[in-house]
Design an enzyme around this catalytic site. Sequence first.
Site, PDB file in Angstrom:
ATOM      1  N   ASP A  67       0.941  -1.207   0.188  1.00 30.98           N
ATOM      2  CA  ASP A  67      -0.078  -0.085   0.144  1.00 30.98           C
ATOM      3  C   ASP A  67       0.900   1.152   0.076  1.00 30.98           C
ATOM      4  O   ASP A  67       2.087   1.198   0.253  1.00 30.98           O
ATOM      5  CB  ASP A  67      -1.055  -0.005   1.324  1.00 30.98           C
ATOM      6  CG  ASP A  67      -0.303  -0.395   2.441  1.00 30.98           C
ATOM      7  OD1 ASP A  67       0.996  -0.592   2.690  1.00 30.98           O
ATOM      8  OD2 ASP A  67      -0.739  -0.918   3.215  1.00 30.98           O
ATOM      9  N   ASN A 136      -7.180  -3.342  14.434  1.00 29.54           N
ATOM     10  CA  ASN A 136      -8.763  -3.678  13.848  1.00 29.54           C
ATOM     11  C   ASN A 136      -8.697  -4.889  13.051  1.00 29.54           C
ATOM     12  O   ASN A 136      -9.752  -5.241  12.591  1.00 29.54           O
ATOM     13  CB  ASN A 136      -9.299  -2.640  13.386  1.00 29.54           C
ATOM     14  CG  ASN A 136      -8.617  -2.071  12.246  1.00 29.54           C
ATOM     15  OD1 ASN A 136      -7.629  -2.566  11.703  1.00 29.54           O
ATOM     16  ND2 ASN A 136      -9.084  -1.170  11.762  1.00 29.54           N
ATOM     17  N   HIS A 138      -6.805  -5.459  10.467  1.00 27.39           N
ATOM     18  CA  HIS A 138      -6.567  -5.093   8.948  1.00 27.39           C
ATOM     19  C   HIS A 138      -5.454  -5.698   8.483  1.00 27.39           C
ATOM     20  O   HIS A 138      -4.259  -5.895   9.156  1.00 27.39           O
ATOM     21  CB  HIS A 138      -6.631  -3.249   8.436  1.00 27.39           C
ATOM     22  CG  HIS A 138      -5.436  -2.734   9.065  1.00 27.39           C
ATOM     23  ND1 HIS A 138      -5.421  -1.431   9.121  1.00 27.39           N
ATOM     24  CD2 HIS A 138      -4.298  -3.057   9.347  1.00 27.39           C
ATOM     25  CE1 HIS A 138      -4.437  -0.998   9.353  1.00 27.39           C
ATOM     26  NE2 HIS A 138      -3.408  -1.810   9.739  1.00 27.39           N
ATOM     27  N   GLU A 143      -9.674  -2.514   5.561  1.00 25.83           N
ATOM     28  CA  GLU A 143     -10.071  -2.146   6.668  1.00 25.83           C
ATOM     29  C   GLU A 143     -11.352  -2.959   7.214  1.00 25.83           C
ATOM     30  O   GLU A 143     -11.895  -3.498   6.000  1.00 25.83           O
ATOM     31  CB  GLU A 143     -10.329  -0.528   6.794  1.00 25.83           C
ATOM     32  CG  GLU A 143      -9.243   0.447   6.700  1.00 25.83           C
ATOM     33  CD  GLU A 143      -8.344   0.501   7.919  1.00 25.83           C
ATOM     34  OE1 GLU A 143      -8.045  -0.603   8.670  1.00 25.83           O
ATOM     35  OE2 GLU A 143      -7.820   1.574   8.410  1.00 25.83           O
TER      36      GLU A 143
HETATM   37  P1  PGA Z   1       2.615  -1.689  12.523  1.00 24.64           P
HETATM   38  O1  PGA Z   1       1.266  -1.732  11.605  1.00 24.64           O
HETATM   39  O2  PGA Z   1       3.665  -2.753  11.993  1.00 24.64           O
HETATM   40  O3  PGA Z   1       3.163  -0.547  12.532  1.00 24.64           O
HETATM   41  O4  PGA Z   1       2.044  -2.221  13.721  1.00 24.64           O
HETATM   42  C1  PGA Z   1       0.828  -2.966  11.105  1.00 24.64           C
HETATM   43  C2  PGA Z   1      -0.501  -2.654  10.315  1.00 24.64           C
HETATM   44  O5  PGA Z   1      -1.145  -1.949  10.635  1.00 24.64           O
HETATM   45  O6  PGA Z   1      -0.722  -3.424   9.341  1.00 24.64           O
END
Ligand code: PGA
Length: 242
Positions: A67, A136, A138, A143
């Site tokens: 992304d 959450n 995702h 999302e």
């Molecule tokens: P993080 O994010 O590795 O910074 O915890 C992971 C994500 O949101 O997919």
Amino acid sequence: MKMYRVKDYNAMSRKAANIIAAQIILKPDSVLGLATGGSPVGTYEYLVQWYKDGDLDFSQVKTVNLDEYKGLSKDNDQSYFYFMDQHLFSKVNIDIKNTHIPDGTIEDSDEACKRYNSIIEGFGGADLQLLGIGHNGHIGFNEPDEMFIKETHCAALTDSTIEANARLFENPDDVPRYAYTMGIQNIMQAKTIVLIASGKDKAKAIKDAFTGPVTPAVPASILQLHPNVIVIGDEDVFSLYE
Ligand code: PGA
């Protein structure tokens, strides 16, 4: 599905890097699906180290990232291209032409997503996709929703994601509200998926994703249907997992 419970973040990073290194050694022209965020930083450090040691060669490797924030250019230090360049691309012998990240500067979302989707389709999916997981549930910026979105799309970030990502911005208002992200089918096309997670704050997401129903309300739960998923987590992240 293979679950590795390891001691801490460092052990998680090392195990993930070992699996990615094996992939590159066994198939030097692998298509790697890559992720940004706090979770993969340690993994990339190991890969860079092993490249410096002469154990890894990225010259034929191709990458597709999950992304990119809509509106951010490659040279914006908050962009995911910038992150990848800092943590991996500029430190190994990868050909930058073989790296792919959605173009955040394309205003027209349909056009940006169509272009990126065709790159992934052209590869037939990644050989190995590295994933983190959001609080959450995702994956990428898929999302929680009422349905799984299959292809690359422009996602409106949820409040929880904006809050989690605000730590990386000087001003929380600067967190972009939209991102271009691979869809669920793009991710599920990968032959192998490696999901890494650490910390108590992700424990519920891991529990819901891998012991609950498969539902778009917890996007990572779709991984239960993939034939070759490896989850690597530390003791804290598995603290709610039975
Ligand atoms: P993080 O994010 O590795 O910074 O915890 C992971 C994500 O949101 O997919």
